[in-house]
Write a protein that holds these residues in place. Sequence first.
Motif, PDB file in Angstrom:
ATOM      1  N   SER A  58      -2.328 -10.105   6.529  1.00  0.00           N
ATOM      2  CA  SER A  58      -2.989  -9.635   4.824  1.00  0.00           C
ATOM      3  C   SER A  58      -4.697 -10.980   5.254  1.00  0.00           C
ATOM      4  CB  SER A  58      -2.025 -10.452   4.061  1.00  0.00           C
ATOM      5  OG  SER A  58      -1.538 -12.121   4.521  1.00  0.00           O
ATOM      6  N   GLY A  59      -5.576 -10.504   3.415  1.00  0.00           N
ATOM      7  CA  GLY A  59      -6.694 -11.184   4.108  1.00  0.00           C
ATOM      8  C   GLY A  59      -7.014 -11.089   5.449  1.00  0.00           C
ATOM      9  N   ALA A  60      -7.377  -9.712   4.878  1.00  0.00           N
ATOM     10  CA  ALA A  60      -7.631  -8.886   6.764  1.00  0.00           C
ATOM     11  C   ALA A  60      -9.298  -8.865   6.698  1.00  0.00           C
ATOM     12  CB  ALA A  60      -7.048  -7.702   7.372  1.00  0.00           C
ATOM     13  N   ALA A  61      -9.980  -8.894   5.706  1.00  0.00           N
ATOM     14  CA  ALA A  61     -11.492  -8.723   6.322  1.00  0.00           C
ATOM     15  C   ALA A  61     -12.390 -10.770   6.268  1.00  0.00           C
ATOM     16  CB  ALA A  61     -12.062  -8.340   4.587  1.00  0.00           C
ATOM     17  N   GLY A  62     -11.178 -10.994   5.929  1.00  0.00           N
ATOM     18  CA  GLY A  62     -11.660 -12.609   6.351  1.00  0.00           C
ATOM     19  C   GLY A  62     -11.776 -13.241   7.680  1.00  0.00           C
ATOM     20  N   ALA A 101      -7.238  -5.865   1.287  1.00  0.00           N
ATOM     21  CA  ALA A 101      -8.339  -6.640   1.402  1.00  0.00           C
ATOM     22  C   ALA A 101      -8.761  -6.469  -0.425  1.00  0.00           C
ATOM     23  CB  ALA A 101      -9.295  -6.001   2.318  1.00  0.00           C
ATOM     24  N   GLY A 102      -9.729  -7.164  -0.875  1.00  0.00           N
ATOM     25  CA  GLY A 102      -9.773  -7.611  -2.171  1.00  0.00           C
ATOM     26  C   GLY A 102     -11.569  -6.638  -2.197  1.00  0.00           C
ATOM     27  N   SER A 103     -11.104  -5.584  -1.972  1.00  0.00           N
ATOM     28  CA  SER A 103     -12.572  -5.060  -2.729  1.00  0.00           C
ATOM     29  C   SER A 103     -12.746  -3.623  -1.349  1.00  0.00           C
ATOM     30  CB  SER A 103     -13.757  -5.746  -3.278  1.00  0.00           C
ATOM     31  OG  SER A 103     -14.415  -5.302  -1.296  1.00  0.00           O
ATOM     32  N   PRO A 104     -12.953  -2.844  -2.790  1.00  0.00           N
ATOM     33  CA  PRO A 104     -13.069  -1.321  -2.293  1.00  0.00           C
ATOM     34  C   PRO A 104     -14.532  -1.269  -0.721  1.00  0.00           C
ATOM     35  CG  PRO A 104     -12.598  -0.973  -4.209  1.00  0.00           C
ATOM     36  CD  PRO A 104     -13.326  -2.440  -4.161  1.00  0.00           C
ATOM     37  N   LYS A 123     -14.625  -4.077   1.617  1.00  0.00           N
ATOM     38  CA  LYS A 123     -13.805  -5.005   2.486  1.00  0.00           C
ATOM     39  C   LYS A 123     -12.972  -4.364   3.588  1.00  0.00           C
ATOM     40  CE  LYS A 123     -13.584  -9.243   1.021  1.00  0.00           C
ATOM     41  NZ  LYS A 123     -13.620 -10.551   0.622  1.00  0.00           N
ATOM     42  N   VAL A 124     -12.124  -3.058   2.074  1.00  0.00           N
ATOM     43  CA  VAL A 124     -11.085  -1.392   2.823  1.00  0.00           C
ATOM     44  C   VAL A 124     -12.003  -1.061   3.450  1.00  0.00           C
ATOM     45  CG1 VAL A 124      -9.472   0.103   2.280  1.00  0.00           C
ATOM     46  CG2 VAL A 124      -9.843  -2.286   0.548  1.00  0.00           C
ATOM     47  N   ALA A 125     -13.172  -0.270   3.199  1.00  0.00           N
ATOM     48  CA  ALA A 125     -14.287   0.274   4.466  1.00  0.00           C
ATOM     49  C   ALA A 125     -14.119  -0.331   4.964  1.00  0.00           C
ATOM     50  CB  ALA A 125     -15.040   0.742   3.271  1.00  0.00           C
ATOM     51  N   ARG A 126     -14.982  -1.479   5.287  1.00  0.00           N
ATOM     52  CA  ARG A 126     -14.924  -2.200   6.384  1.00  0.00           C
ATOM     53  C   ARG A 126     -13.854  -2.625   7.741  1.00  0.00           C
ATOM     54  NH1 ARG A 126     -18.280  -3.284  10.538  1.00  0.00           N
ATOM     55  NH2 ARG A 126     -17.620  -4.836  11.489  1.00  0.00           N
ATOM     56  N   LEU A 127     -12.493  -2.915   7.108  1.00  0.00           N
ATOM     57  CA  LEU A 127     -11.321  -2.506   7.330  1.00  0.00           C
ATOM     58  C   LEU A 127     -11.685  -1.044   8.606  1.00  0.00           C
ATOM     59  CD1 LEU A 127      -9.099  -4.999   5.933  1.00  0.00           C
ATOM     60  CD2 LEU A 127     -10.641  -5.630   7.910  1.00  0.00           C
ATOM     61  N   LEU A 128     -11.178  -0.608   8.303  1.00  0.00           N
ATOM     62  CA  LEU A 128     -11.779   0.982   8.898  1.00  0.00           C
ATOM     63  C   LEU A 128     -12.617   1.452  10.396  1.00  0.00           C
ATOM     64  CD1 LEU A 128     -10.615   2.931   5.444  1.00  0.00           C
ATOM     65  CD2 LEU A 128      -9.555   2.219   7.201  1.00  0.00           C
ATOM     66  N   GLU A 129     -13.304   0.873  10.075  1.00  0.00           N
ATOM     67  CA  GLU A 129     -14.444   0.609   9.594  1.00  0.00           C
ATOM     68  C   GLU A 129     -14.483  -0.354  11.759  1.00  0.00           C
ATOM     69  OE1 GLU A 129     -18.692   1.256   7.910  1.00  0.00           O
ATOM     70  OE2 GLU A 129     -18.357  -0.809   8.379  1.00  0.00           O
ATOM     71  N   LEU A 130     -13.458  -1.186  11.076  1.00  0.00           N
ATOM     72  CA  LEU A 130     -13.231  -1.941  12.814  1.00  0.00           C
ATOM     73  C   LEU A 130     -12.050  -1.296  13.445  1.00  0.00           C
ATOM     74  CD1 LEU A 130     -13.616  -5.116  11.044  1.00  0.00           C
ATOM     75  CD2 LEU A 130     -15.103  -4.498  12.508  1.00  0.00           C
ATOM     76  N   GLY A 131     -11.437  -0.498  13.174  1.00  0.00           N
ATOM     77  CA  GLY A 131     -10.522   0.238  13.464  1.00  0.00           C
ATOM     78  C   GLY A 131      -8.812   0.160  12.794  1.00  0.00           C
TER      79      GLY A 131
END
Length: 335
Positions: free
Chosen positions: A155-159, A181-184, A186-194
Amino acid sequence: MSTTTVSREIRLASRPSGWPTSENFATAEVELPELEDGQILVRNIAISVDPYMRGRMNDVKSYLPPFQVGAALDGGAVGEVVESKSADRAVGDVVVHGLGWREYAILDGSAVTPADTSIAPATAYLGALGMTGLTAYAGLTAVAEFKEGDTVFVSGAAGAVGSLVGQIAKLLGAKRVIGSAGSPAKVARLLELGFDAAFDYHDGPITELLAAAAPDGIDVYFDNVGGEHLEAAIDAMNQGGRIALCGAIAQYNTTDKPTAPHNLALVIGKQLTLRGFLVGGYRHLGGEFRTHMAGWLADNKIQWDETIVEGLENAPQAFIDLMRGANTGKMVVTL
């Protein structure tokens, strides 16, 4: 530096009630004394603002003493030695220390940690190569006892911590890594990070969002949020699952009593382990962590995000924005 050198610092003007505001902070100027034997003068390059600092703004007993009204705040910082009366440190050395929220800091030369800026920029020592990274590594490997093949939820995974936890889990052989995460964006960034899956917790009941992302359940939960996220994770946990309780940012600024989790009885039947931790108890893993992280960074296997705010005077707003989730990765204030 002479005794007439003036340094700015940020002080706690008043204790917040609920969400912090700019009125809770004040900027002051102080005259620096001459160095004593063994001391160094450090000009801060960057300072860290972190969620745990919110708790120190309350006048309550905790694992760290509360900030004092009228006194300078402190926290992680990285800076350059500009004057030295210490055999341990030379002028020009870049060091990590605990006297942030100010332009200059006087410290014992033995009380700082060197930062090798040939490996990574100075700010990395407040994030991926610093306590943030050690928190992620120790929390996953030692506290949650991660095993290859585990499904991991963060949780809070984009932090700052969460984004590293997910990447480290993948590098160590996780079967599946899920982040909230708390925004689209940030969700997109998490997918970029693997991350294998990610969701915006605003999009519906967290229990349902997590169940859809982890149809086979989860083995490890790295908790930065608490509240409804923790309740959802307990629901999704497989038998013998492990939960590392790192933070509870959902509760830091509320004046109401927490209402979740309601399902702690499941902890018994599922034989779960919930373990709270402080990174200070895992400093013995520092060498192991730094060896791994330096290699991962050198091989471009880990990405570390920063949200950089310029200017000491903007540190209070950076902290307020951090509490509202305005950061992606580590929130850093550069001086």
